[in-house]
Design a protein around this motif. Structure first.
Motif: not given
Ligand code: 4AD
Ligand code: MG
Length: 430
Positions: A217-243
């Motif tokens: 789509l040209m216009e779409f809705w996006m949710l974006e979290p951002e976390v201080a001190f997070a590593t790639l593993d933390d980002v993956m854990d968050l995405a998994e728990d959230f989904l």
């Protein structure tokens, strides 16, 4: 007599009520007339016997057209066979407006016609079910982050710089300057997470992608979290728990809607932890075994993601793509600096990418080098570089596209039905 919405009626057996809505369907047999009323919360069968209603109301029931707006009055009867478990014994019908012949009927219409009439197509039972599911998904997005200690940071829509590459920018005049519609709120969240620790934004984002696919789509809705001190593993854990949270919540609350869309929910019930995590390299190996001619170093196209995920039960987390196919801000992998500490979450059943995320470069000089290598104007990123001068730390986050998530959860073949008014290549009406 109280006013209710259809969904509330089962709590009011034998009560005399009024309901506002539109004529969805009707039929007659001898001295009985049936109307199916719709109001956005459900469908209500209204039954009128000739002896129970004034003669002019009985006559109106013969002439009234589909989609006319009305108020019905009557007594709520519990009836297990009726949709929603209730029926209305009609005593009166007030017509607000008699609809002209409705252009969308039960017969099959082509997609082009339906898209031209999107403003009317929204009333069909399938579209209503999709939009209600979208609304629930959106609410679950917000609730997850709100309930997990994230602060909402609204990022700007008008921006001076590109986040996700300069080829997909919508440009506009900003007095004497150029401005671009935001492709992502991420660059604005990074400073905010240094202020608040865990933050997120959720809003419309824009990409002038000359792509005519079922995912763009040209216009779409996006949710974006951002976390201080997070590593790639933390980002993956968050995405998994959230989904897992989002899918279970939709299963919990949108059973009726998913049934109407004819979504096979057993696929969604499989969305449990842990999600498979595979490296980009492993994904390329798998693709090659499956007959793809992809080479190590290439980015995945939509078709590659389809092949990779069509037999998967759970979302797949493909991590560590080559830096050169990804955005400028991604932290290199210390094990192999040609790779980025990033992850794409690919939805199963062939849906493909719904989330893109990464750890961000936290070193000032490396980030400056990357901005220059990507030929981005350093002056427009000075504020972004600043974050790396004052107590810089590892940090990361991701972006999830709402429409692709709705398409996957609802089992829809194309994103155009996932958003009320889709903006697609050369399509801006209605
Ligand atoms: O992978 P993308 O481009 O990542 C970013 O924008 C990062 N700045 C996010 C972050 O880390 N904060 O986009 C993220 C997601 C994609 O996975 C996809 O779901 C969706 O946004 N998306 C689109 N959805 C519909 N149409 C398009 N043209 C889309 N482009 C991206
Ligand atoms: Mg991406």
């Amino acid at each position: 007599m109280s006013d209710y919405r259809i969904i509330e009626l089962s709590r009011h057996p034998e009560e005399k009520v009024k309901v506002n809505g539109w004529i969805y369907n009707k039929r007659s047999s001898g001295k009985v007339r049936f109307i199916i009323l719709r109001d956005g919360t459900g469908y209500l069968q209204c039954v009128a016997f000739i002896k129970d209603v004034p003669p002019e109301v009985f006559e109106t029931m013969d002439t009234i057209t589909l989609e006319s707006s009305v108020t019905v009055e009557g007594t709520v009867r519990m009836d297990a066979r009726a949709p929603g478990g209730v029926e209305l014994s009609l005593t009166n019908l007030v017509v607000h407006h008699v609809a002209e012949e409705y252009p969308i009927s039960k017969k099959d219409h082509g997609t082009a016609f339906l898209m031209e009439n999107r403003h009317l197509w929204l009333r069909s039972s399938r579209q209503v079910a999709i939009l209600r599911t979208r609304s629930e998904i959106e609410q679950s997005f917000r609730d997850y982050f709100y309930n997990n200690g994230f602060t909402l940071i609204d990022s700007p829509i008008l921006t001076p710089a590109a986040c996700e590459g300069t080829t997909t920018l919508f440009q506009t005049d900003y007095f004497e300057e150029k401005a671009f519609l935001s492709q992502s709120g991420q660059l604005y969240l990074e400073p905010a997470c240094m202020a608040l620790g865990k933050v997120y934004c959720f809003g419309p984002t824009f990409r002038a992608e000359k792509s005519k696919t079922r995912r763009h789509l040209m216009e779409f809705w996006m949710l974006e979290p951002e976390v201080a001190f997070a590593t790639l593993d933390d980002v993956m854990d968050l995405a998994e728990d959230f989904l897992v949270y989002v899918v279970s919540r939709v299963l919990d609350r949108c059973g009726e809607e998913l049934k109407r869309i004819e979504r096979d929910t057993k696929f969604l019930e499989n969305v449990q932890k842990p999600f498979p995590r595979i490296s980009y390299k492993e994904a390329v190996d798998r693709l090659q075994k499956l007959g793809s001619d992809i080479k190590y170093g290439d980015d995945f196209g939509g078709d590659d993601e389809t092949v990779l995920t069509q037999n998967e039960q759970r979302p797949m987390m493909v991590n560590r793509y080559p830096s050169k196919v990804k955005a400028f801000y991604m932290e290199p992998d210390p094990q192999d600096p040609e790779l980025a500490l990033c992850v794409d979450v690919l939805a199963p059943e062939g849906y493909g990418e719904i989330i893109g995320g990464s750890e961000r470069i936290h070193d000032h000089d490396l980030l400056l080098k990357r901005i220059q290598e990507h030929n981005l104007p350093v002056c427009a990123f000075q504020w972004y570089l600043d974050i790396r001068k004052y107590g810089t730390v590892r940090h990361g986050g991701f972006g999830i596209g709402l429409e692709r998530t709705v398409a996957w959860i609802c089992g829809l073949p194309h994103v155009r039905e996932t958003i009320p008014y889709p903006r697609m290549l050369y399509k801006l009406y209605p």
